[in-house]
Structures are given as C-alpha cells and as structure tokens.
Design a protein around this motif. Sequence first.
Motif, PDB file in Angstrom:
ATOM      1  N   LEU A 281       4.495  24.453   0.496  1.00 17.35           N
ATOM      2  CA  LEU A 281       4.039  25.426   1.506  1.00 17.35           C
ATOM      3  C   LEU A 281       4.573  26.822   1.253  1.00 17.35           C
ATOM      4  O   LEU A 281       4.046  27.786   1.799  1.00 17.35           O
ATOM      5  N   GLY A 282       5.656  26.930   0.454  1.00 13.82           N
ATOM      6  CA  GLY A 282       6.253  28.243   0.206  1.00 13.82           C
ATOM      7  C   GLY A 282       7.099  28.707   1.373  1.00 13.82           C
ATOM      8  O   GLY A 282       7.218  28.023   2.395  1.00 13.82           O
ATOM      9  N   THR A 283       7.696  29.890   1.221  1.00  9.57           N
ATOM     10  CA  THR A 283       8.499  30.468   2.297  1.00  9.57           C
ATOM     11  C   THR A 283       7.964  31.860   2.607  1.00  9.57           C
ATOM     12  O   THR A 283       7.292  32.454   1.754  1.00  9.57           O
ATOM     13  N   PRO A 284       8.227  32.407   3.802  1.00 16.51           N
ATOM     14  CA  PRO A 284       8.983  31.753   4.869  1.00 16.51           C
ATOM     15  C   PRO A 284       8.237  30.542   5.440  1.00 16.51           C
ATOM     16  O   PRO A 284       7.018  30.456   5.334  1.00 16.51           O
ATOM     17  N   ALA A 285       9.034  29.646   6.001  1.00 18.94           N
ATOM     18  CA  ALA A 285       8.477  28.483   6.684  1.00 18.94           C
ATOM     19  C   ALA A 285       9.395  28.189   7.865  1.00 18.94           C
ATOM     20  O   ALA A 285      10.499  28.743   7.944  1.00 18.94           O
ATOM     21  N   ILE A 286       8.917  27.358   8.781  1.00 21.02           N
ATOM     22  CA  ILE A 286       9.719  27.073   9.971  1.00 21.02           C
ATOM     23  C   ILE A 286       9.918  25.568  10.090  1.00 21.02           C
ATOM     24  O   ILE A 286       8.943  24.804  10.074  1.00 21.02           O
ATOM     25  N   LEU A 287      11.193  25.180  10.162  1.00 20.00           N
ATOM     26  CA  LEU A 287      11.537  23.776  10.349  1.00 20.00           C
ATOM     27  C   LEU A 287      11.740  23.553  11.843  1.00 20.00           C
ATOM     28  O   LEU A 287      12.492  24.282  12.497  1.00 20.00           O
ATOM     29  N   LYS A 288      11.015  22.569  12.393  1.00 24.81           N
ATOM     30  CA  LYS A 288      11.075  22.335  13.848  1.00 24.81           C
ATOM     31  C   LYS A 288      11.354  20.867  14.120  1.00 24.81           C
ATOM     32  O   LYS A 288      10.828  19.999  13.418  1.00 24.81           O
ATOM     33  N   THR A 289      12.145  20.611  15.161  1.00 31.94           N
ATOM     34  CA  THR A 289      12.289  19.216  15.584  1.00 31.94           C
ATOM     35  C   THR A 289      10.931  18.739  16.088  1.00 31.94           C
ATOM     36  O   THR A 289      10.164  19.516  16.667  1.00 31.94           O
ATOM     37  N   ARG A 290      10.631  17.449  15.842  1.00 29.39           N
ATOM     38  CA  ARG A 290       9.340  16.937  16.302  1.00 29.39           C
ATOM     39  C   ARG A 290       9.291  16.869  17.819  1.00 29.39           C
ATOM     40  O   ARG A 290       8.250  17.095  18.424  1.00 29.39           O
ATOM     41  N   ARG A 291      10.417  16.553  18.420  1.00 27.29           N
ATOM     42  CA  ARG A 291      10.439  16.353  19.872  1.00 27.29           C
ATOM     43  C   ARG A 291      11.404  17.320  20.555  1.00 27.29           C
ATOM     44  O   ARG A 291      12.336  17.821  19.949  1.00 27.29           O
ATOM     45  N   LEU A 292      11.157  17.540  21.855  1.00 25.62           N
ATOM     46  CA  LEU A 292      12.103  18.212  22.747  1.00 25.62           C
ATOM     47  C   LEU A 292      12.426  19.657  22.394  1.00 25.62           C
ATOM     48  O   LEU A 292      13.472  20.165  22.766  1.00 25.62           O
ATOM     49  N   GLY A 293      11.550  20.339  21.672  1.00 29.27           N
ATOM     50  CA  GLY A 293      11.770  21.764  21.437  1.00 29.27           C
ATOM     51  C   GLY A 293      11.048  22.574  22.517  1.00 29.27           C
ATOM     52  O   GLY A 293       9.975  22.198  22.945  1.00 29.27           O
ATOM     53  N   TYR A 294      11.643  23.652  22.978  1.00 29.68           N
ATOM     54  CA  TYR A 294      10.940  24.558  23.879  1.00 29.68           C
ATOM     55  C   TYR A 294      11.607  25.920  23.794  1.00 29.68           C
ATOM     56  O   TYR A 294      12.773  26.026  23.392  1.00 29.68           O
ATOM     57  N   ASP A 295      10.858  26.955  24.174  1.00 26.05           N
ATOM     58  CA  ASP A 295      11.395  28.318  24.151  1.00 26.05           C
ATOM     59  C   ASP A 295      12.112  28.629  22.833  1.00 26.05           C
ATOM     60  O   ASP A 295      13.180  29.246  22.813  1.00 26.05           O
ATOM     61  N   GLY A 296      11.545  28.178  21.707  1.00 28.07           N
ATOM     62  CA  GLY A 296      12.111  28.502  20.400  1.00 28.07           C
ATOM     63  C   GLY A 296      13.341  27.678  20.034  1.00 28.07           C
ATOM     64  O   GLY A 296      13.935  27.879  18.966  1.00 28.07           O
ATOM     65  N   LYS A 297      13.720  26.741  20.907  1.00 32.40           N
ATOM     66  CA  LYS A 297      14.882  25.897  20.588  1.00 32.40           C
ATOM     67  C   LYS A 297      14.456  24.795  19.619  1.00 32.40           C
ATOM     68  O   LYS A 297      13.310  24.372  19.612  1.00 32.40           O
ATOM     69  N   GLY A 298      15.423  24.342  18.802  1.00 34.34           N
ATOM     70  CA  GLY A 298      15.130  23.253  17.869  1.00 34.34           C
ATOM     71  C   GLY A 298      14.271  23.702  16.703  1.00 34.34           C
ATOM     72  O   GLY A 298      13.536  22.905  16.149  1.00 34.34           O
ATOM     73  N   GLN A 299      14.351  25.005  16.358  1.00 36.10           N
ATOM     74  CA  GLN A 299      13.619  25.436  15.172  1.00 36.10           C
ATOM     75  C   GLN A 299      14.397  26.487  14.387  1.00 36.10           C
ATOM     76  O   GLN A 299      15.168  27.253  14.942  1.00 36.10           O
ATOM     77  N   VAL A 300      14.196  26.460  13.062  1.00 38.73           N
ATOM     78  CA  VAL A 300      14.909  27.403  12.209  1.00 38.73           C
ATOM     79  C   VAL A 300      13.968  27.898  11.114  1.00 38.73           C
ATOM     80  O   VAL A 300      13.221  27.123  10.515  1.00 38.73           O
ATOM     81  N   ARG A 301      14.007  29.203  10.923  1.00 41.55           N
ATOM     82  CA  ARG A 301      13.173  29.821   9.895  1.00 41.55           C
ATOM     83  C   ARG A 301      13.880  29.702   8.543  1.00 41.55           C
ATOM     84  O   ARG A 301      15.082  29.945   8.440  1.00 41.55           O
ATOM     85  N   ILE A 302      13.124  29.341   7.521  1.00 48.67           N
ATOM     86  CA  ILE A 302      13.684  29.204   6.178  1.00 48.67           C
ATOM     87  C   ILE A 302      13.054  30.263   5.283  1.00 48.67           C
ATOM     88  O   ILE A 302      11.836  30.303   5.112  1.00 48.67           O
ATOM     89  N   ASP A 303      13.906  31.145   4.718  1.00 48.51           N
ATOM     90  CA  ASP A 303      13.366  32.258   3.930  1.00 48.51           C
ATOM     91  C   ASP A 303      13.357  32.012   2.438  1.00 48.51           C
ATOM     92  O   ASP A 303      12.806  32.810   1.682  1.00 48.51           O
ATOM     93  N   GLY A 304      13.991  30.928   1.991  1.00 43.45           N
ATOM     94  CA  GLY A 304      13.965  30.598   0.565  1.00 43.45           C
ATOM     95  C   GLY A 304      14.480  29.196   0.357  1.00 43.45           C
ATOM     96  O   GLY A 304      15.150  28.642   1.242  1.00 43.45           O
TER      97      GLY A 304
END
Length: 353
Positions: free
Chosen positions: A137-160
């Motif tokens: 998929l290349g970068t940037p990309a966003i890694l997110k938990t499958r469950r229980l994320g809201y308001d941007g919680k449980g996710q992290v941007r990966i730049d490389g």
Amino acid sequence: MSLAPGATIGILGGGQLGRMLSVAASRLGYRSHVYEPGDAPAADVAHAHTRAGYEDMAALRAFAGSVDVVTFEFENVPANALDLIGALAPIRPGVEALAVSQDRLTEKTFLEGLGLGVAPFRDIPDLAALRAALDALGTPAILKTRRLGYDGKGQVRIDGPAAARDAFAEMAGADAILEGFVAFEREVSVIAARGPSGEVVCFDPGENVHAGGILRTTTVPAILSASLRTDAALLAGRILNALDYVGVMGVELFVTGNGLVVNEIAPRVHNSGHWTQLGCAVDQFEQHIRAVAGLPLGDGARHADVVMENLIGDDMDRLPDHLAAPGRQVHLYGKAETRAGRKMGHVNRLVGR
Ligand code: AMP
C-alpha cells in the motif's frame, strides 16, 4: 406497527446522544429508559435509568422486559447483551448493522462488497503482515485497531517502513488493519434515515473539520458538486437497504478527485448531524425516534445554512459569548466536570448572523 404515545423506548448508552434521543422521544409523547453503567447525562432527561453493566444479565433482562423497543447510542454494545435483549424486545437498528460497524475489517469488506469506494486495506494479524502490507500500500498509511476505536483513538500514522515495529507495538496486541492514506480534498458526512417499510430520507451532506481526531465543526452546505451530493445520498441508501436498516446512520466520506470514498459508518445518530437541530424541521434525533417507533419519517430538507461547533474542554470558557450572540443555539450535556478533550456541548450557529 407504530408505537402509541406513552410507549417506552429503551436506549443502550447514556451519553449526550442518548440524552438528545430522550428529549426527542419525550417530544413525541414517548418515555425513554436509559441503560448505562456509569454516569449518564441522558438519565437527567429520561423516564428511567438502569445503572448496571453489560454483563449483568438480570438487569438486562429486566430492562428489555420493561421497554417496547430498544435502540442504542453507541456501536460497541457487547454481543451477548444484544442476544439476551433481542429475545425479549425488538432492537432497531438491527444487530447486523452493529456487527458490521464494530469491526473495521468487516465494515470495509462489507462496503467494498457493495461496490463502494473505500481506502485500500489489509488485515494485520502480525508484524510480518504489516511489513508486507506497507510494501503493497505504500506510505503514509494508517494502522488502526479493528475494534473499539473512536475519536482518532487506537490509530497510528506510519510514514515509512522503518516505523512498522513501533506502530505495531502501539496496537498492544489488538487485532488491526492497515489503511492506505486517502489524499482527500475534504471530509463530509451524510446522515441518512430508513423507516421499517424501507423509505429513506437523507439530510444534506455537511463538511467536517477534525482536530486531533475529534470533530470540531460541521458546516452546511458542504462544498460539493451536485453530482457528488447525489452520489452521497445514493450510496447511503445502498448501505441502509443492504442492512435492512431502521433508524439514523452517519456515513463519513472522503471527497477525492475520483469521487467519494467511505471512511466509516456509525449505526446511530452522529455528532456531524447535530446541525440538523437548527437547520431542519425534523432533526436527526427526532428522525431516529420516528424510525424506531414506526412513525412516518420527517422532512429532512435543510432550511438554513448552519455551522455546528463542538464545545470541547476549555471551549466552555467561551460559553458566555455564545449565549450572548444572536442566531446561536447552545446545547449543553450536563456533564459536571470539564476535562481536556471531553465533549461538553455544542453550538449551532446560523451562518450570516
Ligand atoms: P476514523 O477514526 O477512522 O474516522 O479516523 C479519524 C480521522 O483520521 C478521519 O476523520 C480522517 O481525518 C483521518 N483518517 C482516517 N483514515 C484515513 C485514511 N485512510 N486516509 C486519510 N486520512 C484518514
């Protein structure tokens, strides 16, 4: 069959959305019964409040037995609680919509299956899968938990690729998906409603601005071509029909040079639909209650240009200004303690005033 005046609507979850649903229910002559384990802003305006956990089977049984229909204000209601309730009372929207939206992987797969645009995504069970997905998929990309994320919680941007290991560690063992980055021009959402006999009504799309993963403002009308406006309503209708949905749903969209990409769906009233309280004859809360009660859906046409601004944490310092200014509608959620990042209320402002 529609619910008669005096009937009771059960609401799972007692936050601000449940509070505004309760007010709408009471305006239509219904009672509401809120089920919420913790402090419940909704309980102040509800007929009854059960304060018990979602593992308390006796409390859930008593709750379900005392209401005519059950709805919810958040999508993470545990499955075993739903099973128990569903045997005793109708749940609207249905359990399928909840199951789809509780898990980002299921949700994306479902939306893609409908032929709708979504960000490219991969299931990430382990670090090797993450490395392979970053490759694809290349970068940037966003890694997110499958469950229980809201308001941007449980996710992290990966730049490389070098950031893969740390990003994976941040998931703390939770199942995750990787999403390719969507270079969007703007974010909009459409709030749509479907009644039990299948009629669909959409509110005008609003344009959303987030900060730190939290919604700050929604502006209507959104800057959107007529054809994308139509696309938004049509795709929302497709989603609602596919789920045989009853109630209001929030559909978050990215506007790109290649059309609309669905970010996520929320099977409930949605923060980005609060503007309807000032901009429409029937707002999203009344629309949801009408749908779950089997009443005809209301007129969702927009009669004013509106900006909705969330009051988050210290934004409450500006409350006196909002109260003094003309053309503003202030909604407070009755939360005793102001904390950073906490949604305390919102202001709907008529544009041009
Ligand atoms: P979510 O919790 O998935 O709604 O994500 C919160 C915010 O992060 C969104 O409103 C976007 O601003 C941003 N975001 C999430 N996913 C993506 C993506 N795949 N590409 C670009 N931005 C994203």
